[in-house]
Design a protein around this motif. Structure first.
Motif, PDB file in Angstrom:
ATOM      1  N   VAL A 180     -10.501   7.189   1.162  1.00 56.14           N
ATOM      2  CA  VAL A 180      -9.124   7.588   0.907  1.00 56.14           C
ATOM      3  C   VAL A 180      -8.255   6.365   1.150  1.00 56.14           C
ATOM      4  N   LEU A 181      -7.613   5.882   0.101  1.00 55.50           N
ATOM      5  CA  LEU A 181      -6.732   4.727   0.198  1.00 55.50           C
ATOM      6  C   LEU A 181      -5.304   5.243   0.166  1.00 55.50           C
ATOM      7  N   ILE A 182      -4.496   4.778   1.113  1.00 59.25           N
ATOM      8  CA  ILE A 182      -3.109   5.220   1.200  1.00 59.25           C
ATOM      9  C   ILE A 182      -2.234   3.979   1.225  1.00 59.25           C
ATOM     10  N   VAL A 225      -9.978   8.257  -3.532  1.00 58.90           N
ATOM     11  CA  VAL A 225      -8.673   8.869  -3.771  1.00 58.90           C
ATOM     12  C   VAL A 225      -7.623   7.860  -3.329  1.00 58.90           C
ATOM     13  N   LEU A 226      -6.686   7.555  -4.208  1.00 55.56           N
ATOM     14  CA  LEU A 226      -5.567   6.681  -3.868  1.00 55.56           C
ATOM     15  C   LEU A 226      -4.298   7.519  -3.823  1.00 55.56           C
ATOM     16  N   LEU A 227      -3.681   7.596  -2.657  1.00 54.81           N
ATOM     17  CA  LEU A 227      -2.380   8.232  -2.475  1.00 54.81           C
ATOM     18  C   LEU A 227      -1.380   7.097  -2.360  1.00 54.81           C
ATOM     19  N   TYR A 228      -0.500   6.982  -3.356  1.00 57.37           N
ATOM     20  CA  TYR A 228       0.362   5.808  -3.467  1.00 57.37           C
ATOM     21  C   TYR A 228       1.819   6.242  -3.464  1.00 57.37           C
ATOM     22  N   GLY A 229       2.506   5.939  -2.363  1.00 50.44           N
ATOM     23  CA  GLY A 229       3.921   6.258  -2.228  1.00 50.44           C
ATOM     24  C   GLY A 229       4.793   5.149  -2.775  1.00 50.44           C
ATOM     25  N   SER A 230       5.713   5.536  -3.642  1.00 54.23           N
ATOM     26  CA  SER A 230       6.648   4.586  -4.252  1.00 54.23           C
ATOM     27  C   SER A 230       8.031   5.218  -4.310  1.00 54.23           C
ATOM     28  N   LYS A 231       9.033   4.373  -4.463  1.00 56.17           N
ATOM     29  CA  LYS A 231      10.397   4.889  -4.573  1.00 56.17           C
ATOM     30  C   LYS A 231      10.557   5.698  -5.859  1.00 56.17           C
ATOM     31  N   ASP A 232      10.217   5.088  -6.985  1.00 55.00           N
ATOM     32  CA  ASP A 232      10.367   5.761  -8.270  1.00 55.00           C
ATOM     33  C   ASP A 232       9.296   5.241  -9.227  1.00 55.00           C
ATOM     34  N   TRP A 233       9.243   5.823 -10.419  1.00 55.55           N
ATOM     35  CA  TRP A 233       8.207   5.467 -11.397  1.00 55.55           C
ATOM     36  C   TRP A 233       8.221   3.981 -11.739  1.00 55.55           C
ATOM     37  N   ASP A 284     -14.893   6.496  -9.892  1.00 61.13           N
ATOM     38  CA  ASP A 284     -14.581   7.902  -9.643  1.00 61.13           C
ATOM     39  C   ASP A 284     -13.281   7.901  -8.838  1.00 61.13           C
ATOM     40  N   LEU A 285     -12.182   7.582  -9.520  1.00 62.70           N
ATOM     41  CA  LEU A 285     -10.883   7.364  -8.883  1.00 62.70           C
ATOM     42  C   LEU A 285      -9.922   8.494  -9.209  1.00 62.70           C
ATOM     43  N   THR A 286      -9.394   9.096  -8.151  1.00 62.24           N
ATOM     44  CA  THR A 286      -8.310  10.063  -8.286  1.00 62.24           C
ATOM     45  C   THR A 286      -7.050   9.364  -7.826  1.00 62.24           C
ATOM     46  N   LEU A 287      -6.056   9.352  -8.668  1.00 66.54           N
ATOM     47  CA  LEU A 287      -4.812   8.639  -8.418  1.00 66.54           C
ATOM     48  C   LEU A 287      -3.686   9.647  -8.233  1.00 66.54           C
ATOM     49  N   VAL A 288      -3.036   9.600  -7.063  1.00 67.92           N
ATOM     50  CA  VAL A 288      -1.941  10.520  -6.767  1.00 67.92           C
ATOM     51  C   VAL A 288      -0.706   9.694  -6.433  1.00 67.92           C
ATOM     52  N   HIS A 289       0.288   9.750  -7.301  1.00 67.53           N
ATOM     53  CA  HIS A 289       1.560   9.069  -7.044  1.00 67.53           C
ATOM     54  C   HIS A 289       2.481  10.030  -6.307  1.00 67.53           C
ATOM     55  N   VAL A 290       3.117   9.526  -5.255  1.00 69.46           N
ATOM     56  CA  VAL A 290       4.087  10.303  -4.487  1.00 69.46           C
ATOM     57  C   VAL A 290       5.406   9.540  -4.557  1.00 69.46           C
ATOM     58  N   LEU A 291       6.392  10.125  -5.233  1.00 67.38           N
ATOM     59  CA  LEU A 291       7.660   9.435  -5.457  1.00 67.38           C
ATOM     60  C   LEU A 291       8.755  10.009  -4.568  1.00 67.38           C
ATOM     61  N   SER A 292       9.458   9.121  -3.871  1.00 66.20           N
ATOM     62  CA  SER A 292      10.560   9.582  -3.015  1.00 66.20           C
ATOM     63  C   SER A 292      11.830   9.836  -3.825  1.00 66.20           C
TER      64      SER A 292
END
Length: 129
Positions: free
Chosen positions: A3-5, A31-39, A56-64
């Motif tokens: 799990v990469l954050i 799994v990559l959980l990647y927090g960013s300000k915007d797209w 086998d990569l699951t990419l999850v963008h989390v935008l503030s």
């Protein structure tokens, strides 16, 4: 499972890991959980999408600050995001974390809340002076 954050430019060391795993033909789930300000502030966005065909990569963008039509994760990476995107038991995964101090503290608290021992997460903090 790895799990990469990452938060912001904390994606840079994660990209090194992802590229290495891809070059080695590693098929373990990542799994990559990647927090960013915007797209628009997502670094390596196109390369990350391309890596999904090599890993086998699951990419999850989390935008503030997501756009109004955003259907993905909003806010910050927290225990609820982990619960939605990671299979239990949470203590069975290895966590690699890189981001600013505020994010790092929040992630470490979330992992503690999920019962993940400190020996299962590896972190690199950065701060701008």
């Amino acid at each position: 499972m790895h799990v990469l954050i990452a938060g912001g430019v904390g994606i840079t060391p994660m990209m090194s890991m992802i590229r290495t795993l891809a070059d080695r033909g590693d098929r373990r789930p990542v799994v990559l959980l990647y927090g960013s300000k915007d797209w628009d502030s997502i670094t390596f966005r196109e390369e990350l999408e391309a890596m999904k065909s090599r890993l086998d990569l699951t990419l999850v963008h989390v935008l503030s600050q997501p756009p109004a039509d955003w259907t993905g994760e909003r806010g910050y990476v927290d225990a609820e995001v982990f619960r939605r995107h990671l299979p239990p038991p949470y203590a069975s995964h290895e966590y690699f974390i890189c981001g600013p101090d505020v994010m790092m503290d929040s992630i470490e608290n979330a992992l503690e809340e999920l019962g993940v021992p400190m020996s299962k997460y590896h972190s690199e903090r950065y701060s701008f002076v």
